[in-house]
Design a protein around this motif. Structure first.
Motif, PDB file in Angstrom:
ATOM      1  N   THR A  44       0.857  -1.185   0.000  1.00  0.00           N
ATOM      2  CA  THR A  44       0.000   0.000   0.000  1.00  0.00           C
ATOM      3  C   THR A  44       0.898   1.241   0.000  1.00  0.00           C
ATOM      4  O   THR A  44       2.117   1.135   0.197  1.00  0.00           O
ATOM      5  CB  THR A  44      -0.924   0.023   1.231  1.00  0.00           C
ATOM      6  OG1 THR A  44      -0.137   0.334   2.399  1.00  0.00           O
ATOM      7  CG2 THR A  44      -1.623  -1.312   1.422  1.00  0.00           C
ATOM      8  N   PRO A  45       0.341   2.430  -0.185  1.00  0.00           N
ATOM      9  CA  PRO A  45       1.181   3.629  -0.214  1.00  0.00           C
ATOM     10  C   PRO A  45       1.988   3.884   1.053  1.00  0.00           C
ATOM     11  O   PRO A  45       2.959   4.647   1.013  1.00  0.00           O
ATOM     12  CB  PRO A  45       0.164   4.754  -0.455  1.00  0.00           C
ATOM     13  CG  PRO A  45      -0.949   4.099  -1.191  1.00  0.00           C
ATOM     14  CD  PRO A  45      -1.054   2.732  -0.594  1.00  0.00           C
ATOM     15  N   ILE A  46       1.597   3.268   2.193  1.00  0.00           N
ATOM     16  CA  ILE A  46       2.381   3.480   3.420  1.00  0.00           C
ATOM     17  C   ILE A  46       3.094   2.212   3.872  1.00  0.00           C
ATOM     18  O   ILE A  46       3.574   2.129   4.988  1.00  0.00           O
ATOM     19  CB  ILE A  46       1.521   4.053   4.557  1.00  0.00           C
ATOM     20  CG1 ILE A  46       0.414   3.095   4.978  1.00  0.00           C
ATOM     21  CG2 ILE A  46       0.949   5.406   4.169  1.00  0.00           C
ATOM     22  CD1 ILE A  46      -0.299   3.535   6.258  1.00  0.00           C
ATOM     23  N   GLY A  47       3.176   1.202   2.987  1.00  0.00           N
ATOM     24  CA  GLY A  47       4.038   0.062   3.249  1.00  0.00           C
ATOM     25  C   GLY A  47       3.398  -1.226   3.702  1.00  0.00           C
ATOM     26  O   GLY A  47       4.101  -2.210   3.939  1.00  0.00           O
ATOM     27  N   ALA A  48       2.082  -1.283   3.826  1.00  0.00           N
ATOM     28  CA  ALA A  48       1.418  -2.534   4.203  1.00  0.00           C
ATOM     29  C   ALA A  48       1.361  -3.481   3.009  1.00  0.00           C
ATOM     30  O   ALA A  48       1.448  -3.051   1.852  1.00  0.00           O
ATOM     31  CB  ALA A  48       0.005  -2.256   4.700  1.00  0.00           C
ATOM     32  N   GLU A  49       1.221  -4.765   3.269  1.00  0.00           N
ATOM     33  CA  GLU A  49       1.024  -5.722   2.186  1.00  0.00           C
ATOM     34  C   GLU A  49      -0.366  -5.505   1.595  1.00  0.00           C
ATOM     35  O   GLU A  49      -1.371  -5.594   2.296  1.00  0.00           O
ATOM     36  CB  GLU A  49       1.170  -7.150   2.713  1.00  0.00           C
ATOM     37  CG  GLU A  49       2.582  -7.470   3.176  1.00  0.00           C
ATOM     38  CD  GLU A  49       2.682  -8.888   3.731  1.00  0.00           C
ATOM     39  OE1 GLU A  49       2.265  -9.833   3.046  1.00  0.00           O
ATOM     40  OE2 GLU A  49       3.179  -9.023   4.871  1.00  0.00           O
ATOM     41  N   ALA A  50      -0.415  -5.234   0.318  1.00  0.00           N
ATOM     42  CA  ALA A  50      -1.690  -4.902  -0.317  1.00  0.00           C
ATOM     43  C   ALA A  50      -2.572  -6.126  -0.521  1.00  0.00           C
ATOM     44  O   ALA A  50      -3.803  -6.021  -0.500  1.00  0.00           O
ATOM     45  CB  ALA A  50      -1.448  -4.214  -1.657  1.00  0.00           C
ATOM     46  N   GLY A  51      -1.962  -7.273  -0.722  1.00  0.00           N
ATOM     47  CA  GLY A  51      -2.733  -8.469  -1.034  1.00  0.00           C
ATOM     48  C   GLY A  51      -3.343  -9.141   0.180  1.00  0.00           C
ATOM     49  O   GLY A  51      -3.027  -8.812   1.329  1.00  0.00           O
ATOM     50  N   LYS A  52      -4.206 -10.093  -0.087  1.00  0.00           N
ATOM     51  CA  LYS A  52      -4.808 -10.884   0.986  1.00  0.00           C
ATOM     52  C   LYS A  52      -3.799 -11.872   1.528  1.00  0.00           C
ATOM     53  O   LYS A  52      -2.748 -12.130   0.919  1.00  0.00           O
ATOM     54  CB  LYS A  52      -6.048 -11.609   0.471  1.00  0.00           C
ATOM     55  CG  LYS A  52      -5.764 -12.650  -0.613  1.00  0.00           C
ATOM     56  CD  LYS A  52      -7.050 -13.295  -1.100  1.00  0.00           C
ATOM     57  CE  LYS A  52      -6.758 -14.349  -2.174  1.00  0.00           C
ATOM     58  NZ  LYS A  52      -8.006 -14.994  -2.664  1.00  0.00           N
ATOM     59  N   SER A 125     -10.211  -0.991   6.725  1.00  0.00           N
ATOM     60  CA  SER A 125     -10.966   0.245   6.554  1.00  0.00           C
ATOM     61  C   SER A 125     -10.095   1.498   6.484  1.00  0.00           C
ATOM     62  O   SER A 125     -10.611   2.578   6.184  1.00  0.00           O
ATOM     63  CB  SER A 125     -11.965   0.392   7.708  1.00  0.00           C
ATOM     64  OG  SER A 125     -11.287   0.351   8.956  1.00  0.00           O
ATOM     65  N   CYS A 126      -8.793   1.382   6.764  1.00  0.00           N
ATOM     66  CA  CYS A 126      -7.962   2.583   6.880  1.00  0.00           C
ATOM     67  C   CYS A 126      -7.596   3.158   5.518  1.00  0.00           C
ATOM     68  O   CYS A 126      -6.944   2.491   4.709  1.00  0.00           O
ATOM     69  CB  CYS A 126      -6.693   2.263   7.659  1.00  0.00           C
ATOM     70  SG  CYS A 126      -6.999   1.854   9.391  1.00  0.00           S
ATOM     71  N   PRO A 127      -7.984   4.412   5.264  1.00  0.00           N
ATOM     72  CA  PRO A 127      -7.656   5.056   3.993  1.00  0.00           C
ATOM     73  C   PRO A 127      -6.282   5.717   4.032  1.00  0.00           C
ATOM     74  O   PRO A 127      -5.694   5.895   5.100  1.00  0.00           O
ATOM     75  CB  PRO A 127      -8.755   6.102   3.849  1.00  0.00           C
ATOM     76  CG  PRO A 127      -9.058   6.499   5.273  1.00  0.00           C
ATOM     77  CD  PRO A 127      -8.835   5.267   6.106  1.00  0.00           C
ATOM     78  N   VAL A 128      -5.771   6.082   2.865  1.00  0.00           N
ATOM     79  CA  VAL A 128      -4.519   6.830   2.750  1.00  0.00           C
ATOM     80  C   VAL A 128      -4.756   7.996   1.790  1.00  0.00           C
ATOM     81  O   VAL A 128      -4.886   7.787   0.586  1.00  0.00           O
ATOM     82  CB  VAL A 128      -3.366   5.954   2.220  1.00  0.00           C
ATOM     83  CG1 VAL A 128      -2.085   6.789   2.092  1.00  0.00           C
ATOM     84  CG2 VAL A 128      -3.123   4.761   3.137  1.00  0.00           C
ATOM     85  N   PRO A 129      -4.864   9.220   2.293  1.00  0.00           N
ATOM     86  CA  PRO A 129      -5.058  10.365   1.406  1.00  0.00           C
ATOM     87  C   PRO A 129      -3.915  10.495   0.403  1.00  0.00           C
ATOM     88  O   PRO A 129      -2.776  10.081   0.674  1.00  0.00           O
ATOM     89  CB  PRO A 129      -5.082  11.555   2.369  1.00  0.00           C
ATOM     90  CG  PRO A 129      -5.478  10.974   3.689  1.00  0.00           C
ATOM     91  CD  PRO A 129      -4.859   9.611   3.707  1.00  0.00           C
ATOM     92  N   GLU A 130      -4.197  11.087  -0.725  1.00  0.00           N
ATOM     93  CA  GLU A 130      -3.205  11.206  -1.792  1.00  0.00           C
ATOM     94  C   GLU A 130      -1.953  11.946  -1.330  1.00  0.00           C
ATOM     95  O   GLU A 130      -0.828  11.552  -1.647  1.00  0.00           O
ATOM     96  CB  GLU A 130      -3.820  11.922  -2.996  1.00  0.00           C
ATOM     97  CG  GLU A 130      -2.897  11.996  -4.200  1.00  0.00           C
ATOM     98  CD  GLU A 130      -3.569  12.617  -5.414  1.00  0.00           C
ATOM     99  OE1 GLU A 130      -2.842  12.968  -6.375  1.00  0.00           O
ATOM    100  OE2 GLU A 130      -4.801  12.752  -5.410  1.00  0.00           O
ATOM    101  N   VAL A 131      -2.134  13.007  -0.542  1.00  0.00           N
ATOM    102  CA  VAL A 131      -0.974  13.758  -0.089  1.00  0.00           C
ATOM    103  C   VAL A 131      -0.105  12.921   0.836  1.00  0.00           C
ATOM    104  O   VAL A 131       1.131  13.029   0.817  1.00  0.00           O
ATOM    105  CB  VAL A 131      -1.406  15.075   0.603  1.00  0.00           C
ATOM    106  CG1 VAL A 131      -2.159  14.795   1.913  1.00  0.00           C
ATOM    107  CG2 VAL A 131      -0.204  15.972   0.865  1.00  0.00           C
ATOM    108  N   VAL A 132      -0.717  12.054   1.643  1.00  0.00           N
ATOM    109  CA  VAL A 132       0.055  11.175   2.518  1.00  0.00           C
ATOM    110  C   VAL A 132       0.840  10.157   1.693  1.00  0.00           C
ATOM    111  O   VAL A 132       2.009   9.868   1.981  1.00  0.00           O
ATOM    112  CB  VAL A 132      -0.875  10.462   3.523  1.00  0.00           C
ATOM    113  CG1 VAL A 132      -0.094   9.450   4.359  1.00  0.00           C
ATOM    114  CG2 VAL A 132      -1.551  11.487   4.431  1.00  0.00           C
ATOM    115  N   ALA A 133       0.222   9.622   0.649  1.00  0.00           N
ATOM    116  CA  ALA A 133       0.917   8.696  -0.240  1.00  0.00           C
ATOM    117  C   ALA A 133       2.126   9.375  -0.892  1.00  0.00           C
ATOM    118  O   ALA A 133       3.224   8.805  -0.970  1.00  0.00           O
ATOM    119  CB  ALA A 133      -0.038   8.172  -1.303  1.00  0.00           C
TER     120      ALA A 133
END
Length: 459
Positions: A44-52, A125-133
């Protein structure tokens, strides 16, 4: 590290623990081109594993809750109210699930009759705003620690400092500077239940500002080395009504704190508001650096990045903030009413902190568990000098689409020796949870000065 913590870490990520050891000199290499390219793709944009995960019990991240449901206000709507528990973990089956639980949760289940954990479907459920990415991707090659291994020398605001952490100190900074919006205003309560089921309530107006969540910040000097500022106006108990507390938390040194005494109409500097100094009014059950699960300078511990693990942790805790609930129904004599807690399986980063040889702290070891999707701190186990589990603290988390962040506010802390507990930052009976207070001008940097605290007290 105890046996439960050691077991079942993801093999591919054990390299991180090795990196933490080999990197003991703390000379950090920036993210590689391949690592940088993975942000927003396999990560994800902040480093989490995107997949299941392998069995699908943790779904793929699909952006989180970016749109507010109709009627959304914090404490007024549970987006997952129709979810039913998949199963419960209690004394009858805790050993079967122990590999997915922090040792502290196992201890609580075994210590208290009726304590259970209701496990719900996992909602990322946690979003990542574009500016944070955007800011996080820049930080991946720019952010760095100092030669001492823990001070933060360079970082951009509104982004995770180290989305692909190489050691425990980097993971700690990801938590401390995670994006939660510019600040907030809320009416909160700290409750200290007695063994007969009654409780003492400390009610306050709380004001908070987080300067590093501003994307204009180019480094620590821009904000004077301040991590956050907090102001509390005490409403109850009656013996303390009118008191005020002001805290300035810094990146590289202990907090500054001031207290307003209404009887004297004076503001006094507090010389000992840091580390393991007990907070007044809590029978020595609650230390300063347990506020918000962990706060303060990182200088007293060495931090080891143990790895990442699938664990059952508090998540999407909308029941705790639901303003239709009453505290008298939520707290019991030994633990929080289990009907108001929600747990889910998520991937968490685990960091083990041990007191440095030339330092002291009442907690000789702490084990932190951070949510991969938000870097929120969801659980901490705290050990005494003999290696005995002493205190267990859990944070809560809920997505706030109006600010594009997951909020961690409510905390529960259990003392296994005193067999008592404290909850803090509970908002269910409070008037408001205002997450846009700074953005919309209801709270500003000028709010957090000793002079302003004195002025407020004299009104």
């Amino acid at each position: 590290m105890d046996k439960t913590t050691r077991k079942l870490f993801r093999p591919a990520l054990l390299v991180l623990a090795v990196s933490a050891v080999l990197g003991s000199s703390f000379a950090r290499a920036a993210a590689s081109e391949a690592e940088l390219a993975s942000l927003g793709k396999t990560l994800t944009p902040i480093g989490a594993e995107a997949g299941k995960n392998a069995d699908g019990s943790i779904p793929a991240w699909s952006g989180g809750m970016t749109q507010a449901p109709a009627g959304w206000k914090p404490g007024r709507l549970d987006p997952f109210k129709d979810d039913k528990p998949l199963f419960s973990i209690d004394a009858s089956n805790v050993d079967q699930h122990a590999d997915k639980l922090p040792p502290g949760q196992v201890a609580l289940i075994k210590a208290y009759k009726g304590y259970r954990m209701d496990v719900y479907p996992t909602r990322r459920s946690c979003p990542v705003p574009e500016v944070v990415a955007e800011q996080t991707k820049k930080n991946a090659t720019l952010a760095k620690l100092g030669a001492d291994g823990w001070q933060l020398e360079q970082v951009l605001g509104a982004g995770i400092p180290f989305p692909i952490p190489k050691n425990g100190a980097e993971a700690m900074w990801n938590y401390k500077l995670r994006y939660t919006g510019m600040g907030r205003r809320a009416q909160i309560s700290a409750l200290m239940p007695d063994k007969d089921g009654s409780y003492t309530e400390n009610k306050q107006w709380a004001y908070e500002i987080y300067p590093f969540n501003d994307p204009k910040v180019t480094g620590p000097a821009d904000v004077g080395g301040v991590e956050s500022k907090l102001l509390y106006d005490v409403l109850s108990p009656a013996s303390r009504t009118g008191e005020g507390y002001l805290i300035h938390a810094y990146l590289d040194k202990p907090q500054d704190a001031w207290i307003y005494f209404p009887g004297q109409r004076r503001v006094r500097r507090s010389p000992t508001f840091a580390y393991d100094n007990p907070i007044a009014g809590f029978d020595n059950l609650y230390f300063v650096d347990q506020i918000n699960v962990f706060t303060g300078a990182l200088d007293r511990y060495d931090y080891t990045l143990v790895g990442k693990k699938e664990m059952v942790v508090p998540y999407n805790n909308y029941k705790l903030i639901d303003k239709s609930n009453k505290f008298k129904d939520m707290v019991g004599p030994e633990y929080v009413n289990r009907d108001f807690m929600r747990y889910e399986k998520h991937r968490v980063w685990v960091v083990e902190a041990t007191v440095k040889a030339d330092k002291r702290h009442s907690f000789a070891k702490r084990v932190f568990h951070f949510d991969e999707d938000s870097w929120a701190l969801l659980h901490v186990d705290m050990y005494d000098a003999k290696g005995n589990l002493w205190r267990v603290q859990e944070g809560s988390l809920w997505a706030a689409p109006d600010v594009g962040a997951c909020i961690t506010y409510e905390t529960q802390m259990y003392d296994l020796v005193a067999r008592r507990y404290v909850v803090d930052n509970w908002t269910a009976e409070g008037e408001v949870i205002d997450l846009s207070a700074v953005k919309e001008g209801r709270v500003s940097n000028a709010t957090f000065s000793p002079d302003e605290m004195r002025r407020r007290g004299e009104r």
